[in-house]
Design a protein around this motif. Sequence first.
Motif, PDB file in Angstrom:
ATOM      1  N   TRP A 253      12.371   2.701  -8.612  1.00 39.01           N
ATOM      2  CA  TRP A 253      12.065   4.129  -8.713  1.00 39.01           C
ATOM      3  C   TRP A 253      13.210   4.974  -8.175  1.00 39.01           C
ATOM      4  N   ASN A 254      13.160   6.295  -8.455  1.00 40.20           N
ATOM      5  CA  ASN A 254      14.183   7.185  -7.902  1.00 40.20           C
ATOM      6  C   ASN A 254      13.783   7.600  -6.482  1.00 40.20           C
ATOM      7  N   ASP A 255      14.654   8.320  -5.805  1.00 44.12           N
ATOM      8  CA  ASP A 255      14.433   8.617  -4.391  1.00 44.12           C
ATOM      9  C   ASP A 255      13.170   9.425  -4.151  1.00 44.12           C
ATOM     10  N   GLU A 256      12.881  10.395  -5.007  1.00 42.65           N
ATOM     11  CA  GLU A 256      11.676  11.206  -4.793  1.00 42.65           C
ATOM     12  C   GLU A 256      10.412  10.375  -5.002  1.00 42.65           C
ATOM     13  N   GLN A 257      10.420   9.495  -5.986  1.00 43.60           N
ATOM     14  CA  GLN A 257       9.274   8.607  -6.189  1.00 43.60           C
ATOM     15  C   GLN A 257       9.109   7.661  -5.000  1.00 43.60           C
ATOM     16  N   ARG A 258      10.216   7.203  -4.456  1.00 40.21           N
ATOM     17  CA  ARG A 258      10.140   6.337  -3.283  1.00 40.21           C
ATOM     18  C   ARG A 258       9.532   7.084  -2.099  1.00 40.21           C
ATOM     19  N   ARG A 259       9.986   8.306  -1.883  1.00 35.79           N
ATOM     20  CA  ARG A 259       9.420   9.108  -0.792  1.00 35.79           C
ATOM     21  C   ARG A 259       7.911   9.270  -0.970  1.00 35.79           C
ATOM     22  N   GLN A 260       7.494   9.553  -2.217  1.00 34.12           N
ATOM     23  CA  GLN A 260       6.063   9.728  -2.481  1.00 34.12           C
ATOM     24  C   GLN A 260       5.293   8.451  -2.209  1.00 34.12           C
ATOM     25  N   LEU A 261       5.830   7.331  -2.666  1.00 37.42           N
ATOM     26  CA  LEU A 261       5.144   6.055  -2.471  1.00 37.42           C
ATOM     27  C   LEU A 261       5.016   5.719  -0.993  1.00 37.42           C
ATOM     28  N   VAL A 262       6.084   5.922  -0.228  1.00 37.78           N
ATOM     29  CA  VAL A 262       6.027   5.651   1.206  1.00 37.78           C
ATOM     30  C   VAL A 262       5.010   6.571   1.869  1.00 37.78           C
ATOM     31  N   ARG A 263       4.984   7.859   1.471  1.00 38.16           N
ATOM     32  CA  ARG A 263       3.978   8.791   2.023  1.00 38.16           C
ATOM     33  C   ARG A 263       2.568   8.315   1.704  1.00 38.16           C
ATOM     34  N   ASN A 264       2.352   7.831   0.489  1.00 38.64           N
ATOM     35  CA  ASN A 264       1.026   7.360   0.093  1.00 38.64           C
ATOM     36  C   ASN A 264       0.553   6.190   0.947  1.00 38.64           C
ATOM     37  N   THR A 265       1.489   5.350   1.379  1.00 37.41           N
ATOM     38  CA  THR A 265       1.084   4.178   2.162  1.00 37.41           C
ATOM     39  C   THR A 265       0.645   4.555   3.580  1.00 37.41           C
ATOM     40  N   PHE A 266       1.189   5.640   4.118  1.00 32.04           N
ATOM     41  CA  PHE A 266       0.967   5.937   5.531  1.00 32.04           C
ATOM     42  C   PHE A 266      -0.518   6.124   5.853  1.00 32.04           C
ATOM     43  N   ALA A 267      -1.242   6.813   4.985  1.00 29.09           N
ATOM     44  CA  ALA A 267      -2.670   7.045   5.227  1.00 29.09           C
ATOM     45  C   ALA A 267      -3.475   5.754   5.147  1.00 29.09           C
ATOM     46  N   ALA A 268      -2.970   4.774   4.383  1.00 33.53           N
ATOM     47  CA  ALA A 268      -3.726   3.532   4.178  1.00 33.53           C
ATOM     48  C   ALA A 268      -3.453   2.485   5.253  1.00 33.53           C
ATOM     49  N   VAL A 269      -2.336   2.608   5.970  1.00 32.50           N
ATOM     50  CA  VAL A 269      -2.040   1.660   7.041  1.00 32.50           C
ATOM     51  C   VAL A 269      -2.853   2.045   8.275  1.00 32.50           C
ATOM     52  N   ARG A 270      -3.616   1.108   8.783  1.00 35.29           N
ATOM     53  CA  ARG A 270      -4.444   1.394   9.953  1.00 35.29           C
ATOM     54  C   ARG A 270      -3.571   1.575  11.201  1.00 35.29           C
TER      55      ARG A 270
END
Length: 343
Positions: A253-270
């Motif tokens: 993915w491009n950098d903005e998609q990567r940023r979005q994906l990493v942001r999405n994971t944060f809420a799911a990690v306990r």
Amino acid sequence: MTAHASEEAVHPGLVLAQAMAFQPARLVLTGIEIGLFSALAEQPDTEAGIRRRLGLHTRGTDHFLAALVELGFLERSAKGVFADSRVARRFLVPGDDAYLGGFLKVAGQVMYPAWDRLGEALRTGAPQAATYTGEDMFSELYESDEKKDGLVGMAEDASRPLIPALAESFDWAKRSSVLELGGCRGNVLAGLVKAHPHLDARVFDLPQLEGDFTSHMSAIGMTDRVRYHGGDFFADPLPQADVLMIGHALVDWNDEQRRQLVRNTFAAVRPGGAFLVWDPVIVEDDESYLRNLIRSLNLQLMTPHGKGYRFEQCAEWMREAGYADVTRTSLGHDVTLVIAHKE
């Protein structure tokens, strides 16, 4: 430096060895394409026998086989019988956990022609793979069983050698659950669960792969040990787990998609958990530096948005998302494991 020594340092052989490296590469890829290594694994044979079994012409076969002997992929007895070398048996014949033939077969069919258009990619920034036409590469590839199987097989061949190091490079004993994003048929998680049976493991990937996942888990005796959750990790909420991880995929993915994906994971990690990424990360002082620069160019040829990235970039995306401590370690095979901890 003498004039003679200076001339040796710029010998044309150095240029030719690099510029013509496509020739020995094509020898190995063609051996895979025509089924040579698998045939010799079943039964070593003479040149005439190989020609008969594989439908090859008399012109060229003798030198083709001799060249593969010189490259170290075949052995030839005093009686002229050819057999796979140890390295070919290990990496180019199905059955061994180290098998790379699936990856290399697709590489020969798809990557090799795309690299012939590198100049066009540099001029336009456009991918050159002939296997898809739109922006949604994965959905399009998964519409064809042949393309889907090739892509999944390539991903598994690339990830399989990393599983032992992944099982040892992180403190899994303190975690009870793991969710792998883009985990395809669950091969990595199956290996991880075998090493750490206490883990509650789930794959999160597109719904089109669930049938393949179910069949594969049944075939390897891991049904109910690893579960599947269909969805789009850019658009759908991610199930919570102690550890979320993604391998050989953030590079797509491009950098903005990567940023979005990493942001999405944060809420799911306990809380107290971690987000793990493994990729051919570009590390300038590492021996993998040149190889991973080349892998980055390959991604630009093969995907609509993909490109390699540096560890410092990845750490920045993770800290922006809210992760605290970010560390890295090598998994071998030019792959870096990046670990982001959540407080």
